[in-house]
Enzyme design. Structure first.
Site, PDB file in Angstrom:
ATOM      1  N   ALA A   1      -0.285  44.751  38.745  1.00 38.95           N
ATOM      2  CA  ALA A   1       0.075  45.948  38.144  1.00 38.95           C
ATOM      3  C   ALA A   1      -0.852  46.715  37.430  1.00 38.95           C
ATOM      4  CB  ALA A   1       1.422  45.899  37.657  1.00 38.95           C
ATOM      5  N   VAL A   2      -0.905  47.928  37.370  1.00 40.67           N
ATOM      6  CA  VAL A   2      -1.731  48.669  36.391  1.00 40.67           C
ATOM      7  C   VAL A   2      -0.763  49.838  35.967  1.00 40.67           C
ATOM      8  CG1 VAL A   2      -3.541  50.423  36.132  1.00 40.67           C
ATOM      9  CG2 VAL A   2      -3.817  48.354  37.707  1.00 40.67           C
TER      10      VAL A   2
ATOM     11  N   GLU B   1       2.512  39.365  49.596  1.00 41.14           N
ATOM     12  CA  GLU B   1       3.434  40.075  50.315  1.00 41.14           C
ATOM     13  C   GLU B   1       3.729  41.304  49.694  1.00 41.14           C
ATOM     14  OE1 GLU B   1       4.993  38.370  52.457  1.00 41.14           O
ATOM     15  OE2 GLU B   1       4.576  36.437  51.994  1.00 41.14           O
TER      16      GLU B   1
ATOM     17  N   ASN C   1       4.772  50.462  50.241  1.00 40.98           N
ATOM     18  CA  ASN C   1       3.884  50.522  49.230  1.00 40.98           C
ATOM     19  C   ASN C   1       2.627  51.177  49.348  1.00 40.98           C
ATOM     20  OD1 ASN C   1       2.619  50.186  46.666  1.00 40.98           O
ATOM     21  ND2 ASN C   1       3.882  48.295  46.359  1.00 40.98           N
TER      22      ASN C   1
ATOM     23  N   TYR D   1      -5.398  47.656  49.118  1.00 43.73           N
ATOM     24  CA  TYR D   1      -5.420  45.983  49.908  1.00 43.73           C
ATOM     25  C   TYR D   1      -6.406  46.056  51.131  1.00 43.73           C
ATOM     26  CZ  TYR D   1      -1.355  44.978  46.890  1.00 43.73           C
ATOM     27  OH  TYR D   1      -0.607  44.822  45.885  1.00 43.73           O
TER      28      TYR D   1
HETATM   29  C1  COA Z   1      -1.241  48.718  43.334  1.00 47.24           C
HETATM   30  C2  COA Z   1      -1.756  49.318  41.905  1.00 47.24           C
HETATM   31  C3  COA Z   1      -2.144  47.964  41.238  1.00 47.24           C
HETATM   32  C4  COA Z   1      -3.192  49.789  42.166  1.00 47.24           C
HETATM   33  O1  COA Z   1      -3.784  49.970  40.929  1.00 47.24           O
HETATM   34  P1  COA Z   1      -4.837  51.284  40.696  1.00 47.24           P
HETATM   35  O2  COA Z   1      -5.750  50.874  39.458  1.00 47.24           O
HETATM   36  O3  COA Z   1      -4.468  52.315  40.809  1.00 47.24           O
HETATM   37  O4  COA Z   1      -5.975  50.823  41.922  1.00 47.24           O
HETATM   38  P2  COA Z   1      -7.379  51.566  42.126  1.00 47.24           P
HETATM   39  O5  COA Z   1      -7.997  52.708  41.204  1.00 47.24           O
HETATM   40  O6  COA Z   1      -8.506  50.263  41.961  1.00 47.24           O
HETATM   41  O7  COA Z   1      -7.309  52.149  43.436  1.00 47.24           O
HETATM   42  C5  COA Z   1      -8.388  51.978  44.409  1.00 47.24           C
HETATM   43  C6  COA Z   1      -8.112  52.672  45.749  1.00 47.24           C
HETATM   44  O8  COA Z   1      -6.653  52.074  46.289  1.00 47.24           O
HETATM   45  C7  COA Z   1      -6.024  53.383  46.865  1.00 47.24           C
HETATM   46  N1  COA Z   1      -4.768  53.497  45.920  1.00 47.24           N
HETATM   47  C8  COA Z   1      -4.392  52.927  45.072  1.00 47.24           C
HETATM   48  N2  COA Z   1      -3.112  53.192  44.285  1.00 47.24           N
HETATM   49  C9  COA Z   1      -2.825  54.221  45.603  1.00 47.24           C
HETATM   50  C10 COA Z   1      -1.624  54.923  45.654  1.00 47.24           C
HETATM   51  N3  COA Z   1      -0.579  54.948  44.527  1.00 47.24           N
HETATM   52  N4  COA Z   1      -1.422  55.925  46.768  1.00 47.24           N
HETATM   53  C11 COA Z   1      -2.564  55.857  47.460  1.00 47.24           C
HETATM   54  N5  COA Z   1      -3.775  55.134  47.343  1.00 47.24           N
HETATM   55  C12 COA Z   1      -3.767  54.439  46.526  1.00 47.24           C
HETATM   56  C13 COA Z   1      -6.962  54.584  46.717  1.00 47.24           C
HETATM   57  O9  COA Z   1      -7.605  54.499  47.690  1.00 47.24           O
HETATM   58  C14 COA Z   1      -7.808  54.238  45.525  1.00 47.24           C
HETATM   59  O10 COA Z   1      -8.992  54.793  45.684  1.00 47.24           O
HETATM   60  P3  COA Z   1      -9.217  56.312  44.957  1.00 47.24           P
HETATM   61  O11 COA Z   1      -8.506  56.375  43.804  1.00 47.24           O
HETATM   62  O12 COA Z   1     -10.599  56.338  45.009  1.00 47.24           O
HETATM   63  O13 COA Z   1      -8.720  57.075  46.156  1.00 47.24           O
HETATM   64  C15 COA Z   1      -1.107  50.299  41.055  1.00 47.24           C
HETATM   65  O14 COA Z   1      -0.665  51.434  41.786  1.00 47.24           O
HETATM   66  C16 COA Z   1       0.422  49.713  40.417  1.00 47.24           C
HETATM   67  O15 COA Z   1       0.478  49.075  39.595  1.00 47.24           O
HETATM   68  N6  COA Z   1       1.251  49.963  41.345  1.00 47.24           N
HETATM   69  C17 COA Z   1       2.852  49.656  40.907  1.00 47.24           C
HETATM   70  C18 COA Z   1       2.947  48.000  41.061  1.00 47.24           C
HETATM   71  C19 COA Z   1       2.772  47.661  42.552  1.00 47.24           C
HETATM   72  O16 COA Z   1       3.590  48.011  43.453  1.00 47.24           O
HETATM   73  N7  COA Z   1       1.936  46.619  42.703  1.00 47.24           N
HETATM   74  C20 COA Z   1       1.669  45.897  43.902  1.00 47.24           C
HETATM   75  C21 COA Z   1       3.006  45.080  44.321  1.00 47.24           C
HETATM   76  S1  COA Z   1       2.464  44.451  45.968  1.00 47.24           S
END
Ligand code: COA
Length: 152
Positions: A76-77, A109, A114, A120
């Protein structure tokens, strides 16, 4: 795991996971998981490396290691720090650590709707399976999980 690190994980957990999906863990679950020697937490700060002070963490991940493979249990971020590459950086760090422990594959998983799927796939994970009704949503509905694997 220090109390400060646990506080940082729970602060990010509470902000990052939408309660409707039922994916977040509570403090007791995290503390208990991290008592196991094969379960590891990674904290990430704004620079994409471990923060000097856990209170500055913007992201975290928890992985469980088994011989030859690892599983990302949580990643998570903070919402305000997203789309800056921290999620990708976390995955790269987990992959490096897993390789150093001798793993050749990482699994995770993900609930099927999502948007993290994009991240991923961009990082090289491939969908390899579906677990029916794996998640219990807050409204009582169930949702499938997609299993992803990354060859290291
Ligand atoms: C999933 C998560 C950790 C991604 O973190 P992040 O720091 O935004 O990831 P990044 O900046 O490295 O993203 C890289 C790429 O992934 C894709 N991406 C990431 N989050 C996305 C979103 N919500 N919607 C669409 N594309 C997404 C994009 O292609 C992005 O590249 P771009 O910004 O140049 O378009 C964050 O959205 C999060 O904490 N989500 C809620 C918790 C969660 O669902 N965790 C995963 C459980 S399986």
């Amino acid at each position: 795991m220090t109390d400060d690190e646990l506080d940082a994980i729970m602060r990010i957990m509470d902000a990052a996971f939408d309660p409707q999906w039922g994916e977040a863990w509570n403090r007791r679950q995290i503390a208990s998981a991290l008592t196991m020697s094969n379960t590891h937490a990674t904290l990430m700060g704004a620079s994409g490396t471990a923060p000097a002070d856990p209170g500055e963490s913007l992201g975290f991940a928890i992985v469980r290691a088994a011989p030859g493979e690892e599983e990302i249990l949580l990643i998570a971020v903070m919402p305000q720090a997203r789309r800056r590459g921290l999620g990708a950086r976390l995955i790269a760090t987990l992959a490096d650590n897993a390789r150093q422990r001798g793993a050749t594959r990482i699994f995770l998983e993900m609930r099927e709707n999502n948007p993290a799927r994009t991240l991923y796939v961009a990082e090289g994970f491939m969908p390899i399976g579906r677990r029916k009704n794996y998640y219990s949503l807050r409204d009582g509905a169930r949702m499938d999980a997609i299993t992803f694997a990354l060859d290291l």
